[in-house]
Motif scaffolding. Structure first.
Motif, PDB file in Angstrom:
ATOM      1  N   ALA A 243      -1.477   6.932  19.795  1.00  0.00           N
ATOM      2  CA  ALA A 243      -1.912   5.599  19.382  1.00  0.00           C
ATOM      3  C   ALA A 243      -3.425   5.501  19.302  1.00  0.00           C
ATOM      4  O   ALA A 243      -3.977   4.734  18.505  1.00  0.00           O
ATOM      5  N   GLY A 244      -4.116   6.313  20.105  1.00  0.00           N
ATOM      6  CA  GLY A 244      -5.570   6.282  20.100  1.00  0.00           C
ATOM      7  C   GLY A 244      -6.198   7.174  19.052  1.00  0.00           C
ATOM      8  O   GLY A 244      -7.420   7.276  18.966  1.00  0.00           O
ATOM      9  N   THR A 292      -3.034   4.570  10.653  1.00  0.00           N
ATOM     10  CA  THR A 292      -1.981   4.711  11.637  1.00  0.00           C
ATOM     11  C   THR A 292      -0.645   4.673  10.935  1.00  0.00           C
ATOM     12  O   THR A 292      -0.526   4.252   9.790  1.00  0.00           O
ATOM     13  N   MET A 293       0.404   5.148  11.643  1.00  0.00           N
ATOM     14  CA  MET A 293       1.732   5.209  11.055  1.00  0.00           C
ATOM     15  C   MET A 293       2.210   3.819  10.662  1.00  0.00           C
ATOM     16  O   MET A 293       1.981   2.837  11.355  1.00  0.00           O
ATOM     17  N   GLY A 294       2.891   3.755   9.544  1.00  0.00           N
ATOM     18  CA  GLY A 294       3.491   2.506   9.123  1.00  0.00           C
ATOM     19  C   GLY A 294       2.635   1.718   8.164  1.00  0.00           C
ATOM     20  O   GLY A 294       3.106   0.790   7.509  1.00  0.00           O
ATOM     21  N   GLN A 295       1.335   2.059   8.004  1.00  0.00           N
ATOM     22  CA  GLN A 295       0.511   1.337   7.064  1.00  0.00           C
ATOM     23  C   GLN A 295       0.796   1.801   5.637  1.00  0.00           C
ATOM     24  O   GLN A 295       1.234   2.929   5.406  1.00  0.00           O
ATOM     25  N   ARG A 307       5.213  11.173  12.164  1.00  0.00           N
ATOM     26  CA  ARG A 307       5.593  11.049  13.573  1.00  0.00           C
ATOM     27  C   ARG A 307       4.668  11.899  14.401  1.00  0.00           C
ATOM     28  O   ARG A 307       4.141  12.891  13.915  1.00  0.00           O
ATOM     29  N   ASP A 308       4.488  11.565  15.653  1.00  0.00           N
ATOM     30  CA  ASP A 308       3.870  12.520  16.564  1.00  0.00           C
ATOM     31  C   ASP A 308       4.588  12.485  17.904  1.00  0.00           C
ATOM     32  O   ASP A 308       5.201  11.487  18.293  1.00  0.00           O
TER      33      ASP A 308
END
Length: 600
Positions: A243-244, A292-295, A307-308
């Motif tokens: 997330a960071g 970030t994911m989802g944008q 994914r991570d």
């Protein structure tokens, strides 16, 4: 008279310093090296098959499996004269060919690869010449060779990490290393370097080819370069994790139908998928790569982070990865000699529930310094320089207990009941309970740096080396019952006879003593202990000695490459070996003997 053969039944461990040391044979079978063998592990039946190294091998250095057929496995081995690549048929587990290069100076191949049609093999030698060899392996014909490293490179050490074929063109090769990113073309019997625009020199740690004929190149400073097959730089990404969006060094790459998977430092695994328009304008850096994911993706992004995942041990480094043929399962080998796997299919549905699990069980990741077997239960206790003590079940082939300690353990002994263990540390010898989910100390003895300890066959006593003295204690009231003095050097072996009436000790001073134990009633004296026999040979440093069930015959091994039979303090027979024998063991019947050597 036929000699019984010894066959492997199960191996606990992974040889972690082998390039590409994990891969899939089929959806349920994973291969990896362990000791002097390649293990074929069935994830369904939890059983193993083995491919041993060739004679006089000094160890496995690299591996490669043919793709996509998965029919052949190539294993590079270090040899004292010249290294080899052995190719095995995985249907029969028989060796098909052995490849070697003439006039090679290096003792090892550091990485190898098959062409996509399985007809050709390339192998990269190590120091001092760093030469790439190209074979038609079924004919054992060396087609070409070329030096790949910049021999005048002074600013950083020369290392080649990985070589590969273009999956769509057997004549195009890629080589990456520390300050090395090169491509070659096989033409007219030679390998010719391809010229392309200069890319900033970095420590290029790994690479893979994508389905659309591009090369992804990873660096230790968290960069991912996207390069066309003609060498043109198409784009650059930063490998950001969590997330960071923390940058993580890239050490392993594997492509799949939707994109690629990146394994790196800090226990990170990141899945990237193709962007909306992979043929759009080139991006180098830019804010788009850091979304970030989802944008929502920009129309000209090459890849997006899908994914991570984070390993349980965030200090671990992912150094090798492989995908199953259906791309459902990812298996990874780590720098600390562990093999883990994760189910990738349906991870979007599962969210963050998908976790890495040990492929079979956690392994030691340091030298094993002590081992003992339990008399009444199918248990083995081991200790290691990785500061862990482990208990294994050799019938169920499982790891029962793992406990890490603040310091390294030097020796271990397991009680015949399987309920207690002795562990020697630098400051004390500790007696511990084996609980369902823990190993818990309950008594300490002021014996520093104990490198050899052993419970008696009945379990009522234990012996421990303290300097040049062997101390005997009661297991039940912890009283010192006797001290065996006489050795002038380190004591390397303690052996109790089956009826606990004798102890045989062997030391680096060339002495073997046979002690009679008659009346161990207590007190710090040694009234119940009597030295009944001795054999001293100053020219041999003994490392192990055992006795027959009746205690009348002793067998010993040491530094002089011989197995000695000793009766009534006299050496009555010697059997020579071509290697230094370090350990000897007798079966309970006394009819079978096993010896061990040092193998590197």
């Amino acid at each position: 008279m036929s000699i019984a053969a010894v066959a492997h039944r199960h191996v606990f461990g992974l040889k972690g310093d082998v390039k590409d040391n994990v891969g899939f044979v089929d959806e349920q079978t994973v291969f990896y090296p362990a000791g002097a063998n390649t293990v074929l592990y069935s994830t369904e039946t939890k059983t193993q098959k083995f491919i041993p190294v060739t004679d006089r091998s000094e160890g496995i250095t690299a591996m490669a499996i043919s793709g996509p057929s998965k029919r052949y496995l190539a294993i590079a081995e270090r040899k004292s004269d010249k290294p080899i690549v052995a190719i095995y048929d995985l249907h029969t587990l028989r060796r098909r060919k052995i490849l070697s290069a003439p006039d090679i100076e290096s003792k090892e191949f550091v990485c190898i690869a098959f062409s996509s049609d399985s007809k050709y093999i390339i192998a990269q030698s190590g120091a001092p010449e760093w030469t790439l060899y190209y074979w038609t392996w079924e004919k054992t014909k060396l087609m070409a060779s070329i030096r790949t490293a910049n021999m005048d490179q002074k600013s950083q050490p020369i290392v080649v990490y990985q070589v590969s074929f273009n999956p769509n063109d057997n004549t195009q090769l890629c080589v990456v290393g520390n300050g090395i990113f090169k491509m070659f073309r096989y033409q007219e019997g030679t390998l010719k370097p391809l010229t392309f625009q200069k890319i900033e020199t970095k420590n290029f740690t790994c690479h893979c080819w994508t389905a659309d004929d591009r090369i992804l190149v990873g660096t230790d400073d968290a960069k991912l370069l996207i390069v066309e097959s003609n060498g043109d730089l198409k784009g650059e990404l930063s490998n950001l994790h969590g997330a960071g969006n923390s940058p993580r060094g890239v050490y392993s790459l594997v492509s799949y139908s939707k994109g690629f998977v990146c394994g790196g430092s800090g226990g990170s695994v990141v899945v990237y998928e193709k962007g909306d328009d992979v043929n759009g304008p080139t991006i180098v850096g830019g804010a788009q790569q850091n979304q970030t994911m989802g944008q929502q993706l920009s129309h000209f992004e090459l890849y997006r982070k899908s994914r991570d995942f984070t390993l349980h041990d965030e200090n671990a480094k992912v150094i090798n990865m492989a995908l199953s043929p259906t791309e459902e399962t990812l298996v990874c080998s780590l720098e600390n000699s562990q093999v883990v796997s994760i189910l990738l299919s349906g991870t979007e549905v599962k969210g963050d529930d998908a976790k890495f699990e040990a492929l079979s069980q956690p392994f030691h990741h340091g030298q094993i310094t002590g081992m003992d077997t339990c008399i009444r239960k199918p248990l083995i206790a081991t200790c290691s320089s990785d500061r862990s003590v482990r208990v294994w079940n050799y019938l169920e082939n499982t790891s029962e207990l793992v406990k890490y300690f603040p310091e390294e353990a030097y020796s271990v002994a397991i009680h015949p009941s399987g309920l207690y263990i002795l562990v020697g540390f630098s400051d004390k010898l500790r007696l511990m309970n084996l609980l369902i989910d823990d190993i818990r100390p309950f008594r300490e003895f002021t014996i520093r740096g104990c490198r050899e300890c052993r419970f008696s066959s009945g379990g009522q006593y234990f012996a421990a080396v303290h300097g040049n003295t062997i101390q005997i204690y009661s297991t039940w009231n912890f009283e010192n019952l006797g001290n065996l003095k006489g050795h002038n050097g380190k004591v390397r072996s303690i052996y109790w006879t089956q009826d606990d009436s004798k102890i045989v000790t062997a030391g680096m001073d060339g002495a073997i003593y046979d002690w009679g134990l008659k009346d161990l009633t207590g007190g710090s004296g040694s009234g119940g202990v009597k030295r009944e026999g001795e054999s001293i040979l100053k020219s041999c440093s003994y490392t192990c000695a055992v006795a027959t069930p009746d205690g009348k015959t002793i067998y010993a091994v040491g530094s002089d490459k011989t197995l000695k039979e000793i009766i009534d303090s006299q050496i009555v027979r010697e059997i020579e070996s071509d290697a230094v024998l370090t350990q000897v063991s007798l079966s309970h019947s006394g009819r079978m003997m096993f010896t061990g050597t040092v193998w590197k």
